[in-house]
Motif scaffolding. Sequence first.
Motif, mmCIF file in Angstrom:
data_model
loop_
_atom_site.group_PDB
_atom_site.id
_atom_site.type_symbol
_atom_site.label_atom_id
_atom_site.label_comp_id
_atom_site.label_asym_id
_atom_site.label_seq_id
_atom_site.Cartn_x
_atom_site.Cartn_y
_atom_site.Cartn_z
ATOM 1 N N UNK A 65 2.922 -1.908 12.067
ATOM 2 C CA UNK A 65 2.047 -2.868 13.182
ATOM 3 C C UNK A 65 1.477 -4.028 12.446
ATOM 4 N N UNK A 66 1.571 -4.031 11.255
ATOM 5 C CA UNK A 66 0.868 -5.384 10.674
ATOM 6 C C UNK A 66 1.557 -5.833 9.320
ATOM 7 N N UNK A 67 1.020 -7.150 8.726
ATOM 8 C CA UNK A 67 1.604 -7.735 7.572
ATOM 9 C C UNK A 67 0.882 -6.983 6.497
ATOM 10 N N UNK A 68 1.666 -6.801 5.515
ATOM 11 C CA UNK A 68 1.030 -6.139 4.248
ATOM 12 C C UNK A 68 1.549 -7.025 2.881
ATOM 13 N N UNK A 69 0.839 -6.723 1.872
ATOM 14 C CA UNK A 69 1.298 -7.280 0.687
ATOM 15 C C UNK A 69 1.474 -6.052 -0.230
ATOM 16 N N UNK A 70 2.693 -6.004 -0.773
ATOM 17 C CA UNK A 70 2.712 -4.584 -1.805
ATOM 18 C C UNK A 70 2.447 -4.961 -3.068
ATOM 19 N N UNK A 71 1.537 -4.305 -3.684
ATOM 20 C CA UNK A 71 0.922 -4.615 -5.011
ATOM 21 C C UNK A 71 1.211 -3.376 -5.877
ATOM 22 N N UNK A 72 1.805 -3.546 -7.278
ATOM 23 C CA UNK A 72 1.801 -2.432 -8.212
ATOM 24 C C UNK A 72 0.487 -1.637 -8.490
ATOM 25 N N UNK A 73 0.627 -0.532 -8.580
ATOM 26 C CA UNK A 73 -0.891 0.133 -8.708
ATOM 27 C C UNK A 73 -1.761 -0.406 -9.959
ATOM 28 N N UNK A 74 -0.827 -0.409 -11.002
ATOM 29 C CA UNK A 74 -1.795 -0.962 -12.132
ATOM 30 C C UNK A 74 -2.433 -2.316 -12.151
ATOM 31 N N UNK A 75 -1.878 -3.316 -11.268
ATOM 32 C CA UNK A 75 -2.338 -4.434 -11.091
ATOM 33 C C UNK A 75 -3.420 -4.415 -10.061
ATOM 34 N N UNK A 112 -3.090 -6.863 4.471
ATOM 35 C CA UNK A 112 -3.333 -5.637 4.103
ATOM 36 C C UNK A 112 -2.633 -5.358 2.360
ATOM 37 N N UNK A 113 -3.462 -4.774 1.791
ATOM 38 C CA UNK A 113 -2.856 -4.285 0.386
ATOM 39 C C UNK A 113 -2.002 -3.001 0.632
ATOM 40 N N UNK A 114 -0.858 -2.789 0.358
ATOM 41 C CA UNK A 114 -0.101 -1.656 0.157
ATOM 42 C C UNK A 114 0.114 -1.476 -1.427
ATOM 43 N N UNK A 115 -0.540 -0.583 -2.014
ATOM 44 C CA UNK A 115 -0.571 -0.165 -3.241
ATOM 45 C C UNK A 115 0.702 0.804 -3.585
ATOM 46 N N UNK A 116 1.627 0.463 -4.380
ATOM 47 C CA UNK A 116 2.693 1.381 -4.671
ATOM 48 C C UNK A 116 2.982 1.452 -6.006
ATOM 49 N N UNK A 117 3.751 2.314 -6.411
ATOM 50 C CA UNK A 117 4.546 2.548 -8.005
ATOM 51 C C UNK A 117 5.725 2.033 -7.918
ATOM 52 N N UNK A 118 6.241 1.224 -6.656
ATOM 53 C CA UNK A 118 7.585 0.444 -6.565
ATOM 54 C C UNK A 118 7.822 -0.683 -7.409
ATOM 55 N N UNK A 119 6.873 -1.366 -7.789
ATOM 56 C CA UNK A 119 6.867 -2.550 -8.595
ATOM 57 C C UNK A 119 6.420 -2.503 -10.025
ATOM 58 N N UNK A 120 7.366 -2.188 -10.876
ATOM 59 C CA UNK A 120 6.963 -2.057 -12.308
ATOM 60 C C UNK A 120 6.497 -3.349 -12.945
ATOM 61 N N UNK A 121 5.749 -3.122 -13.904
ATOM 62 C CA UNK A 121 5.576 -4.244 -14.766
ATOM 63 C C UNK A 121 6.443 -4.529 -15.528
ATOM 64 N N UNK A 122 6.790 -6.087 -15.634
ATOM 65 C CA UNK A 122 8.041 -6.171 -16.840
ATOM 66 C C UNK A 122 7.575 -6.727 -18.040
ATOM 67 N N UNK A 123 7.876 -6.351 -19.241
ATOM 68 C CA UNK A 123 7.623 -6.874 -20.278
ATOM 69 C C UNK A 123 8.880 -8.079 -20.779
ATOM 70 N N UNK A 124 8.370 -9.215 -20.504
ATOM 71 C CA UNK A 124 9.328 -10.295 -20.660
ATOM 72 C C UNK A 124 8.928 -11.063 -21.974
#
Length: 819
Positions: free
Chosen positions: A719-729, A753-765
């Motif tokens: 029903x609405x727009x969201x922003x997917x954000x990794x949980x640690x961030x 709306x924030x959608x906090x997930x574990x689907x976007x891992x932090x990358x060590x670059x």
Amino acid sequence: MTNGWVDIKNADVILAMGGNPAENHPVGFKWFMEAKKNRGAKLVVVDPRFTRTAAVADYYAPLRPGTDIAFLLGIIRYALNTGRYHQDYVRIHTNGPFLIGPQFGFQDGLFTGWDPVNKKYARDSWGYQADSATQAYGTDPTMTNPRSVLQLLKQHVDRYTPEMVERICGTPKDKFLKVAEIVTSSYPANKAGTITYALGWTQHSTAVQIIRAAAMLQLLLGNVGRPGGGVNAFRGHSNIQGATDTAGNTEILPGYLKTPTGEFQTLNDYYTAAIPLTLNKQAWPTMNYWVNYPKFMVSLLKSAYGANSTKDNDWGYGWLPKIDGNYSWMYIFDDMYRGYSMRAGGKEPGPEGFITFGMNPVGLGPNSRKMIAALSKLKWAVVVENAETETATFWKAPKEYGGAPPSQIQTEVFMLPAANFAEKDGTFTNSARWLQWKWKAIDPPGLAKADQEIVSRIFLAVQNLYRKEGGVIPEAVLNVAWAYSNPVNPDLGEVLKEMSGKALGDIKDPKDPTKNLKTAGQQIDGFGQLQDDGSTSCGNWLHSGVYSEAGNNAQRRNTADPTGLGMYHNWGFSWPANRRIMYNRAGADANGQPWDPTRASIKWDGTKWAGDVPDMKPDAPPGTFGAFIMLPEGVGRLYAPTLNDGPFPEHYEAVEAPVKNPLHPNVTSNPVALKFGSDKDALGTADKFPIVCTTYRLTEHFHYWTKHQLAGVLNELQPGFFVEIPEPLAREKGIANGSKVRVTSARGAIEGTAMVTNRLPAMNVDGKRVWHIGFPIHWGYAAAEGHEGPLANFLTPSAGDPNTWTPEYKAFLVNLEKA
């Protein structure tokens, strides 16, 4: 697609990158599951997110958005160094043995021929080396010569070690090596693997080279032209393939013939530029198929101008519109915004009017602020659509989009209501190149009309104005053939017949001139019967054969499958020539015997090729033709000296780069990436915008359409727009799931709306932690009440690939904060 949806079931290995088919192509994804269930196929997913496709994969590895080339070249290095590539296939069916001239080289991020002033390459030094005796292509069948393509490729990819892949992509070394092991397990002749992708590859400033890298990998593994193999693109709409086939882009005519430019005043001038030549500009031998280019072009001109097209007037070529530069849509909107064009070397007036037909450029972006500002400078705009889109209502965009007040906008907007997909018949050409007829379910409501009626009414009205008032080159409009039974609303079956082609005069049998293959007025069987003497007409040579004397082949629904491989030759029609696997000659060895007899694309039986429709003359013995007859070399290209950004792929960061390129920090991004320089084309830097952002789609929404449904159940599911954000961030930023956040780029800011997930891992670059976030594209300010949302492309830059000019939606820089 080289192969097709159903053929995925024949794979032993599937590499899914640059797409999320379980979510974005869920019906087609069943063939992945069939391969897993029935063949024990291994599905490998490499993606910045742990997607629904990854959830059912045998192995998943993350990577940073925009680093796909480094990952793929790392696999190529692994294959070459371990010997896990199909050497016989590479020797027979690729340019691996071909020798490259001594001038070609690569250093510090740049290929030879770089022009730092004009920011482009001169490709003179990229050519093949000629054989001193024959002046034909020089080759080394052993592929050990240092100037052979294979050895130059080994040298080029040698930098892409597992450690370097980890530094660039952020993918842990062990995960990368596991992916490389599984993917290259398809190199033996009795194995086959496929690579699938979608917009996650095409929407980068290195898009074409990403896909090139995948094609190179598949050629090395011997996986092109074979059941269960290929490089398979998943298109974003049900008929995007058909639109592209039929001149959907500025640089092509129907059937991917080249759009002529003003400098080519005659058809012979045009042929000189359009028909590819072999090494040292030798004429093509008759075995290479582009020798037939004049047959395709003259037949197209006869289709366009009918009896007005004659040999004496160069078949009407002079009436065909010519271009003087790039007219892809980012360029069009740049001209529109500036008010002038600089294509001809000086300022020329920009467009005064604009027709957008089934496209919503304000929503599609990129850089929605610029799109809105550009439309505000027109005198008129026509929007042909099912609903009032952001483009139709650009003049009342919310203030945050930066548009002028409506009282200051002089653009007159006309809205033409159009029938939707269920309210018209015609064909869809799907990702697998299958043309399938669809039947109209209901009539369109109210004043809405079918596309062909809208086009016809506009054309006939314009033609009548020219007839009454004259104008510049009136012949270009007055001589167009429009001989449909109902010229105001043509029957699409008639249009399909015109596209497929017919004989205008008797076509003689080349083997027996006393016999006719076709008599005047008959539909031709395929493009092999087209002529360059004006005796045939064909609106799109690639689709030729779809409507033959047997009838409308797009309507066929026969499920017979004698090969057992899911080819279904009597279901619909697959271009070209109803062939289901392109380059299928490469599916067999030098003697014409299939690499894997249990999965034969075609097989030489001593007199003819059996199986799929062969990608050559059916009775041509092995050795007569190369497997890739549309290329001057006759073989697949591991080295492609025709692209604007180099003959080999190379890792470059996105135009908005989060880090310096560890391979060549002074050339971080693609040096020939498409960029614009107006005051609306700001680009962000990592010091101000440290987070990488990407966009994606959802199963429950169809692009920008679902939000217009007043009571759509799909809207209620998402029903609405969201922003997917990794949980640690999210923890670091103090953002709670379900709270409001603001995402800002150099172009503007949106909230969701924030959608906090574990689907976007932090990358060590390269020693630096790089975060990435994402959001879906489906919302906008024009929507049914309660379904409004921000435009995702308000944040994306006007930058893109230098070969296709596709915008870079999949990797750009942003900042994130609580709203």
